[in-house]
Design a protein around this motif. Structure first.
Motif, PDB file in Angstrom:
ATOM      1  N   VAL A  72       9.181 -36.364 -28.420  1.00  0.00           N
ATOM      2  CA  VAL A  72      10.305 -35.787 -28.036  1.00  0.00           C
ATOM      3  C   VAL A  72      10.815 -36.489 -27.039  1.00  0.00           C
ATOM      4  O   VAL A  72       9.915 -37.285 -26.110  1.00  0.00           O
ATOM      5  N   ALA A  73      12.068 -36.800 -26.786  1.00  0.00           N
ATOM      6  CA  ALA A  73      12.730 -37.388 -25.617  1.00  0.00           C
ATOM      7  C   ALA A  73      13.638 -36.490 -24.815  1.00  0.00           C
ATOM      8  O   ALA A  73      14.202 -35.692 -25.530  1.00  0.00           O
ATOM      9  N   ILE A  74      13.582 -36.692 -23.722  1.00  0.00           N
ATOM     10  CA  ILE A  74      14.326 -35.966 -22.790  1.00  0.00           C
ATOM     11  C   ILE A  74      14.862 -36.919 -21.675  1.00  0.00           C
ATOM     12  O   ILE A  74      14.488 -37.832 -21.082  1.00  0.00           O
ATOM     13  N   SER A  75      16.370 -36.594 -21.590  1.00  0.00           N
ATOM     14  CA  SER A  75      17.089 -37.174 -20.447  1.00  0.00           C
ATOM     15  C   SER A  75      17.228 -36.070 -19.302  1.00  0.00           C
ATOM     16  O   SER A  75      17.913 -35.306 -19.819  1.00  0.00           O
ATOM     17  N   ALA A  76      17.171 -36.425 -18.107  1.00  0.00           N
ATOM     18  CA  ALA A  76      17.512 -35.625 -17.100  1.00  0.00           C
ATOM     19  C   ALA A  76      18.176 -36.070 -16.110  1.00  0.00           C
ATOM     20  O   ALA A  76      18.543 -35.732 -14.943  1.00  0.00           O
ATOM     21  N   ASN A  77      18.843 -37.255 -16.514  1.00  0.00           N
ATOM     22  CA  ASN A  77      19.690 -38.062 -15.431  1.00  0.00           C
ATOM     23  C   ASN A  77      20.990 -37.173 -15.121  1.00  0.00           C
ATOM     24  O   ASN A  77      21.514 -36.429 -16.113  1.00  0.00           O
ATOM     25  N   ASP A  78      21.557 -37.478 -13.820  1.00  0.00           N
ATOM     26  CA  ASP A  78      22.712 -36.584 -13.386  1.00  0.00           C
ATOM     27  C   ASP A  78      23.765 -37.526 -14.000  1.00  0.00           C
ATOM     28  O   ASP A  78      24.269 -38.323 -13.640  1.00  0.00           O
ATOM     29  N   ALA A  79      24.495 -36.700 -14.978  1.00  0.00           N
ATOM     30  CA  ALA A  79      25.565 -37.254 -15.848  1.00  0.00           C
ATOM     31  C   ALA A  79      26.740 -37.354 -15.052  1.00  0.00           C
ATOM     32  O   ALA A  79      27.647 -38.030 -15.573  1.00  0.00           O
ATOM     33  N   GLU A  80      26.909 -36.608 -13.947  1.00  0.00           N
ATOM     34  CA  GLU A  80      28.150 -36.664 -13.281  1.00  0.00           C
ATOM     35  C   GLU A  80      28.315 -38.030 -12.638  1.00  0.00           C
ATOM     36  O   GLU A  80      29.329 -38.650 -12.569  1.00  0.00           O
ATOM     37  N   SER A  81      27.097 -38.374 -11.925  1.00  0.00           N
ATOM     38  CA  SER A  81      27.121 -39.571 -11.218  1.00  0.00           C
ATOM     39  C   SER A  81      26.915 -40.800 -12.114  1.00  0.00           C
ATOM     40  O   SER A  81      27.300 -42.128 -11.999  1.00  0.00           O
ATOM     41  N   TYR A  82      26.177 -40.517 -13.345  1.00  0.00           N
ATOM     42  CA  TYR A  82      26.090 -41.473 -14.392  1.00  0.00           C
ATOM     43  C   TYR A  82      26.565 -40.980 -15.839  1.00  0.00           C
ATOM     44  O   TYR A  82      25.736 -40.559 -16.537  1.00  0.00           O
TER      45      TYR A  82
END
Length: 184
Positions: A72-82
């Motif tokens: 499984v892959a997970i993205s946790a980055n702040d999508a508002e800033s990125y």
């Protein structure tokens, strides 16, 4: 800025989760768990370290899945800033690259914090009982992919976990871009 995560804490128990996937389903740890082990990786769409080795990640994921390892892959980055890491862009990223595993969005960043994820990519390899056995690099690539004949560190470690239940004693940490945390 490049970040290196801590060394493997052998036996640490995988944290459960329930996260939305780019395929429209909600996935839990039990859903992705493999018969012989489980690989949880933190990645994102824009990180040059991830992009440099995405083909290798996909290759190793397919090979590990064939051996009974759940991936499984997970993205946790702040999508508002990125914004490149938004959930909609994750869907395109996974579809364009033909992901054979769920790609999940940790919008709250709670799962990334529970795993103490530090960078993208950050790999967590668990045994069949979900005890941590590997927290190391994919291979010796950095911001650019290394030569094609590099030792497949992640693959070899997870193969060993599938066969013996134990990860290698010597592990070299991954390196990548820091997780893009939301402002406190």
């Amino acid at each position: 800025m490049a970040v290196t995560p801590p060394v493997c804490d052998f036996g640490w128990a995988a944290a459960d989760f329930a996260l939305p996937g780019t395929d429209g389903k909600t996935w839990t740890l039990a859903d992705v768990k493999g018969e012989k082990g489980t690989l949880v990786m933190f990645i994102c769409n824009h990180c040059p370290y991830v992009l440099a080795v995405m083909d290798r990640i996909l290759r190793d994921a397919r090979d590990l899945q064939a051996m009974g390892i759940g991936v499984v892959a997970i993205s946790a980055n702040d999508a508002e800033s990125y914004p490149a890491d938004s959930f909609d862009n994750m869907k395109v990223f996974a579809q364009d690259r033909g992901f054979t595993f769920p790609y999940l969005y940790d919008e709250s960043q709670d799962v990334a914090r529970a795993y103490d994820a530090a960078c993208t990519p950050d790999f967590f390899g668990f045994d069949a009982g979900l005890g941590l056995q590997y927290r190391g690099r994919l291979d010796a690539s950095r911001k650019e992919a290394g030569p094609p004949d590099l030792r497949r560190d992640l693959f070899e470690a997870m193969k060993q976990v599938a066969e013996t239940g134990q990860g290698p004693a010597d592990q070299i940490p991954s390196m990548g871009c820091s997780i893009k945390w939301k402002a406190a």
